[in-house]
Design an enzyme around this catalytic site. Structure first.
Site, PDB file in Angstrom:
ATOM      1  N   CYS A   1      13.062  11.050  16.263  1.00  0.00           N
ATOM      2  CA  CYS A   1      13.359  10.776  14.728  1.00  0.00           C
ATOM      3  C   CYS A   1      14.877  10.667  14.961  1.00  0.00           C
ATOM      4  O   CYS A   1      15.614  10.100  14.017  1.00  0.00           O
ATOM      5  CB  CYS A   1      13.004  11.859  13.876  1.00  0.00           C
ATOM      6  SG  CYS A   1      11.193  11.974  13.866  1.00  0.00           S
TER       7      CYS A   1
ATOM      8  N   HIS B   1      17.321  12.226   7.832  1.00  0.00           N
ATOM      9  CA  HIS B   1      16.091  11.813   8.393  1.00  0.00           C
ATOM     10  C   HIS B   1      14.775  12.291   7.279  1.00  0.00           C
ATOM     11  O   HIS B   1      15.206  13.465   6.739  1.00  0.00           O
ATOM     12  CB  HIS B   1      15.997  12.117   9.572  1.00  0.00           C
ATOM     13  CG  HIS B   1      14.450  12.458  10.140  1.00  0.00           C
ATOM     14  ND1 HIS B   1      13.711  11.173  10.267  1.00  0.00           N
ATOM     15  CD2 HIS B   1      13.735  13.327  10.497  1.00  0.00           C
ATOM     16  CE1 HIS B   1      12.540  11.305  10.633  1.00  0.00           C
ATOM     17  NE2 HIS B   1      12.653  12.642  11.028  1.00  0.00           N
TER      18      HIS B   1
ATOM     19  N   ASN C   1       7.019  10.327   6.929  1.00  0.00           N
ATOM     20  CA  ASN C   1       8.236  10.303   8.036  1.00  0.00           C
ATOM     21  C   ASN C   1       7.684   9.110   8.837  1.00  0.00           C
ATOM     22  O   ASN C   1       6.915   9.329   9.655  1.00  0.00           O
ATOM     23  CB  ASN C   1       7.975  11.676   8.989  1.00  0.00           C
ATOM     24  CG  ASN C   1       8.979  11.701  10.085  1.00  0.00           C
ATOM     25  OD1 ASN C   1       9.618  10.895  10.440  1.00  0.00           O
ATOM     26  ND2 ASN C   1       8.959  12.883  10.548  1.00  0.00           N
TER      27      ASN C   1
HETATM   28  N1  COA Z   1      -3.555  20.746   4.081  1.00  0.00           N
HETATM   29  C1  COA Z   1      -3.675  22.122   3.690  1.00  0.00           C
HETATM   30  N2  COA Z   1      -3.628  23.109   4.171  1.00  0.00           N
HETATM   31  C2  COA Z   1      -2.836  22.978   5.297  1.00  0.00           C
HETATM   32  C3  COA Z   1      -2.458  21.707   5.764  1.00  0.00           C
HETATM   33  C4  COA Z   1      -2.647  20.547   5.123  1.00  0.00           C
HETATM   34  N3  COA Z   1      -2.390  19.400   5.563  1.00  0.00           N
HETATM   35  N4  COA Z   1      -1.704  21.896   6.894  1.00  0.00           N
HETATM   36  C5  COA Z   1      -1.535  23.368   7.145  1.00  0.00           C
HETATM   37  N5  COA Z   1      -2.113  23.825   6.216  1.00  0.00           N
HETATM   38  C6  COA Z   1      -2.703  25.244   6.236  1.00  0.00           C
HETATM   39  C7  COA Z   1      -2.308  25.871   7.483  1.00  0.00           C
HETATM   40  O1  COA Z   1      -3.527  25.892   8.183  1.00  0.00           O
HETATM   41  C8  COA Z   1      -1.978  27.617   7.032  1.00  0.00           C
HETATM   42  O2  COA Z   1      -3.241  27.894   6.529  1.00  0.00           O
HETATM   43  P1  COA Z   1      -3.317  29.756   6.960  1.00  0.00           P
HETATM   44  O3  COA Z   1      -2.398  30.306   6.221  1.00  0.00           O
HETATM   45  O4  COA Z   1      -5.011  29.737   6.537  1.00  0.00           O
HETATM   46  O5  COA Z   1      -3.133  29.756   8.554  1.00  0.00           O
HETATM   47  C9  COA Z   1      -1.497  27.223   5.527  1.00  0.00           C
HETATM   48  O6  COA Z   1      -1.538  25.846   5.299  1.00  0.00           O
HETATM   49  C10 COA Z   1       0.128  27.414   5.798  1.00  0.00           C
HETATM   50  O7  COA Z   1       0.693  26.674   7.103  1.00  0.00           O
HETATM   51  P2  COA Z   1       2.256  26.891   7.439  1.00  0.00           P
HETATM   52  O8  COA Z   1       2.187  25.981   8.856  1.00  0.00           O
HETATM   53  O9  COA Z   1       2.759  27.889   7.271  1.00  0.00           O
HETATM   54  O10 COA Z   1       2.576  25.652   6.318  1.00  0.00           O
HETATM   55  P3  COA Z   1       4.087  24.967   5.983  1.00  0.00           P
HETATM   56  O11 COA Z   1       4.511  25.373   5.002  1.00  0.00           O
HETATM   57  O12 COA Z   1       4.946  25.761   7.112  1.00  0.00           O
HETATM   58  O13 COA Z   1       3.741  23.540   6.260  1.00  0.00           O
HETATM   59  C11 COA Z   1       4.312  21.692   7.417  1.00  0.00           C
HETATM   60  C12 COA Z   1       3.366  22.859   7.430  1.00  0.00           C
HETATM   61  C13 COA Z   1       3.850  21.060   8.854  1.00  0.00           C
HETATM   62  C14 COA Z   1       4.329  20.773   6.464  1.00  0.00           C
HETATM   63  C15 COA Z   1       5.629  22.382   7.953  1.00  0.00           C
HETATM   64  O14 COA Z   1       5.909  23.192   8.618  1.00  0.00           O
HETATM   65  C16 COA Z   1       6.710  21.168   8.294  1.00  0.00           C
HETATM   66  O15 COA Z   1       6.901  20.212   7.851  1.00  0.00           O
HETATM   67  N6  COA Z   1       7.415  21.247   9.556  1.00  0.00           N
HETATM   68  C17 COA Z   1       8.041  20.481  10.136  1.00  0.00           C
HETATM   69  C18 COA Z   1       7.387  19.036  10.496  1.00  0.00           C
HETATM   70  C19 COA Z   1       8.424  17.924  10.804  1.00  0.00           C
HETATM   71  O16 COA Z   1       9.221  17.694  10.030  1.00  0.00           O
HETATM   72  N7  COA Z   1       8.228  17.332  11.882  1.00  0.00           N
HETATM   73  C20 COA Z   1       8.869  16.159  12.279  1.00  0.00           C
HETATM   74  C21 COA Z   1      10.206  16.655  12.498  1.00  0.00           C
HETATM   75  S1  COA Z   1      10.915  15.312  12.871  1.00  0.00           S
END
Ligand code: COA
Length: 336
Positions: free
Chosen positions: A120, A261, A291
């Site tokens: 990214c 980003h 993204n």
């Molecule tokens: N829909 C519904 N539930 C979802 C889900 C989705 N698409 N993705 C994950 N979950 C669930 C998880 O399984 C978890 O369930 P559990 O509590 O039963 O285990 C719950 O939601 C919370 O998951 P968590 O990973 O703590 O959520 P979060 O708030 O951290 O959001 C992301 C997940 C991936 C959106 C977040 O971590 C994120 O954006 N990270 C950075 C990713 C990124 O930007 N990557 C590129 C960088 S350049």
């Protein structure tokens, strides 16, 4: 840390062009593919929809279209472009480089170039490399492109990754500043390979060449530890942004336009808060694109030009974070 550059010739961005494929993948579409909901995606990421390339459409196709728009906006011919740099992690193939495919399709006869892999941060890393080609006096017109077809490496059965990404391309032209112009001022870049396995595609390279086993283990898809990436992204984007501002005797409050980003709306707002950046100066278009990896920053530049926030003379801060980890912050004056 990178040292403050000393330049006699300075580089500026003189035109922007973008392209996204027409096909949309909405949150409602994803609800039918994985256990997710529009509400969850919007609340946790800010994404409503993303553009997805059709079958047979590759990164070079999107990149070429964005470059064509950029040339049209600048009013020059492709033959005037001297170098083409493409930031991408989804090249059409290992080789030839996407830059070669774009050069041929554009008709940029006589240009040279290459692809740059920084996930990214690919666009802003390529922007700095392109700027050095201008600042050294080697070239007067360099095309810098960020482009990715993330849909080609996503596992559409993995709800934690497939909802985040989209496909797109953005291109800028770099040229030397005219008298009195400022252009690209400074940058701070950093890589941290210890974060490599928090966001990566393990299969298909020289370590794990494609085989029935790598495919069975889904190693040809993006793998991510979302929580770790989230926290590091906020901390490091803010840290490098502060570093580049501080050594230019500036604060976040003095930046006219912050173009981060677009990985997650919450990452952007948390970073902006740390920099004490007023909300209206923060460019966010993740809702409509998701993204797009290498393309997010030029796509956000286009958004800010359309809504009037990017105008000649504005002080602009770009910040990126990506797989690697790769982190960057760039300070510039908008010059057109
Ligand atoms: N829909 C519904 N539930 C979802 C889900 C989705 N698409 N993705 C994950 N979950 C669930 C998880 O399984 C978890 O369930 P559990 O509590 O039963 O285990 C719950 O939601 C919370 O998951 P968590 O990973 O703590 O959520 P979060 O708030 O951290 O959001 C992301 C997940 C991936 C959106 C977040 O971590 C994120 O954006 N990270 C950075 C990713 C990124 O930007 N990557 C590129 C960088 S350049």
């Amino acid at each position: 840390m990178t040292l403050k550059p000393r330049m006699s010739v300075r580089a500026k961005i003189s035109a922007v062009g973008t392209y996204v494929p027409p096909k949309l993948l909405t949150n409602a579409d994803l609800e039918k593919m994985v256990a997710t909901s529009d509400q969850w995606i919007q609340e946790r990421t800010g994404i409503r929809e993303r553009h997805i390339a059709g079958k047979g459409v590759a990164t070079s196709d999107l990149a070429t279209e964005a470059a064509r728009v950029c040339l049209r906006n600048r009013g020059i011919e492709a033959t005037e472009v001297e170098a083409i740099l493409v930031g991408t992690v989804t090249p059409d193939m290992f080789f030839p480089a996407t830059a070669c495919l774009v050069q041929d399709r554009l008709g940029a006869k006589g240009a040279w170039g290459f692809d740059l892999s920084a996930a990214c941060s690919g666009f802003i890393y390529a922007l700095q490399v392109g700027a050095k080609l201008i600042e050294s006096g080697a070239h007067r017109k360099v095309m810098v492109i960020g482009a990715d077809v993330m849909s080609s490496i996503l596992d559409y059965t993995d709800r934690t990754t497939c909802i985040l990404f989209g496909d797109g391309a953005g291109a800028v032209l770099l040229e030397p500043c005219e008298e009195g112009e400022v252009g690209l001022i400074d940058f701070v870049h950093e890589i941290d390979g210890s974060g490599g396995q928090s966001l990566y595609m393990p299969g298909g390279g020289s370590l794990h060449p494609t085989s029935p086993e790598t495919i069975a283990e889904r190693m040809h898809y993006v793998h991510q530890e979302g929580g770790a990436v989230f926290k590091t992204a906020v901390r490091k984007m803010a840290e490098l942004s502060e570093a580049v501002l501080e050594r230019n005797d500036l604060t976040g409050a003095e930046v006219d336009c912050f173009i981060p980003h677009q990985a997650n709306r919450r990452i952007i707002t948390a970073t902006a808060e740390r920099l004490a950046m007023p909300e209206e100066r923060v460019v966010i278009n993740i809702g409509e694109y998701g993204n797009t990896t290498g393309a997010t920053i030029p796509l956000a530049m286009a958004t800010a030009m359309e809504d009037g926030r990017l105008q000649k003379g504005k002080l602009v801060l770009l910040a990126s974070f990506g797989g690697g980890y790769t982190i960057g912050a760039t300070l510039l004056r908008w010059e057109f």
